[in-house]
Design an enzyme around this catalytic site. Sequence first.
Site, short mmCIF file in Angstrom:
data_model
loop_
_atom_site.label_atom_id
_atom_site.label_comp_id
_atom_site.label_asym_id
_atom_site.label_seq_id
_atom_site.Cartn_x
_atom_site.Cartn_y
_atom_site.Cartn_z
N ASN A 92 -47.80 -1.88 26.29
CA ASN A 92 -47.08 -2.22 27.51
C ASN A 92 -46.77 -3.71 27.57
O ASN A 92 -47.57 -4.54 27.16
CB ASN A 92 -47.90 -1.80 28.74
CG ASN A 92 -48.10 -0.30 28.79
OD1 ASN A 92 -47.39 0.43 28.11
ND2 ASN A 92 -49.04 0.16 29.59
N ASP A 94 -46.09 -5.10 30.52
CA ASP A 94 -46.52 -5.59 31.84
C ASP A 94 -47.89 -6.26 31.71
O ASP A 94 -48.51 -6.23 30.65
CB ASP A 94 -46.54 -4.45 32.87
CG ASP A 94 -47.59 -3.37 32.56
OD1 ASP A 94 -48.77 -3.73 32.35
OD2 ASP A 94 -47.24 -2.17 32.54
N HIS A 109 -46.70 -5.14 21.61
CA HIS A 109 -45.24 -5.15 21.77
C HIS A 109 -44.76 -6.35 22.61
O HIS A 109 -43.66 -6.32 23.15
CB HIS A 109 -44.76 -3.84 22.41
CG HIS A 109 -44.83 -2.66 21.47
ND1 HIS A 109 -44.67 -1.35 21.87
CD2 HIS A 109 -45.04 -2.60 20.13
CE1 HIS A 109 -44.79 -0.54 20.83
NE2 HIS A 109 -45.02 -1.27 19.77
N THR A 176 -49.71 7.51 26.10
CA THR A 176 -48.63 7.18 25.16
C THR A 176 -48.17 8.45 24.46
O THR A 176 -48.96 9.33 24.16
CB THR A 176 -49.06 6.07 24.15
OG1 THR A 176 -48.01 5.88 23.19
CG2 THR A 176 -50.34 6.42 23.42
N ASN A 201 -54.07 11.91 28.41
CA ASN A 201 -52.63 11.85 28.61
C ASN A 201 -52.19 12.94 29.58
O ASN A 201 -52.90 13.92 29.76
CB ASN A 201 -51.91 12.03 27.26
CG ASN A 201 -50.57 11.33 27.19
OD1 ASN A 201 -50.27 10.47 28.01
ND2 ASN A 201 -49.76 11.69 26.22
#
Length: 233
Positions: A92, A94, A109, A176, A201
């Site tokens: 993420n 954020d 990322h 994910t 998940n």
Amino acid sequence: MTDIENIVILTGAGVSAESGIDTFRDAGGLWEQYRVEDVATPEAFERDPDLVLRFYDMRREAIQTKQPNAAHEALAKLDNEWNGELQIVTQNVDDLHERAGASRVLHMHGTHLNAWCMACDMRSPWTGPMIDRPPCPACGAKALRPDVVWFGEMPYRMDEIYGALRRADLFVSIGTSGAVYPAAGFVRDAKELGVRTLELNLDRSQGSHWFDETRLGPATALVPQWVDEVLTG
Ligand code: OAD
């Protein structure tokens, strides 16, 4: 879980979904609204920088209005209380893990809250827009880009991630879809290393069959419950 000492946790967009941040591949997700090749590749940035900068300006502004949820908070509690090694590897961009109080977080990322200067290579904390081509705080060049990893670029800190996986007793994947490599391959890497694997998940991920155990449900329910289990041994 008394035999567990070192934990690697991979998180994806599903962990921030209940904070109101769109995931990528769920119904109505970002990649239904935008084409990856228009906004998330180096070629897109070269071809139409305004479109790309506007997309990331919008996302950067949006995440700053969102708050961590119970899943981020539970992971922060685990991070603060776990005496063994622990590495939260997030896809993420954020900062909700950090705002919940976690510190052992690695952004493979990149992050929306950094600007990366293409002229001097400096990364600077960034909360505002980039569309008007603001100058780099370090060198003054008007050459900033979002510090996010685009398709076709190498994710960050892979050596550290594989190092942590090699030392881990438990690998946990949260929220994910398992659609994007290399993160999608961590479960296989972990299995080959003899590391126990657990998936939390909403729906089964693409590599779900690789996990020793899968628990399905919303992150805000599953993660606090799992963290309690781990902390009480
Ligand atoms: P995806 O959008 O591909 O997957 C989100 C996952 O979260 C799905 O498996 C959902 O079932 C799950 N999910 C949704 N809501 C949830 C909830 N409330 N609780 C638990 N799980 C929930 O997002 P990622 O897997 O993070 O990369 O995507 C990986 C990468 O693809 C991103 O980092 C981004 C994207 O393109 C780049 O931009 C390089």
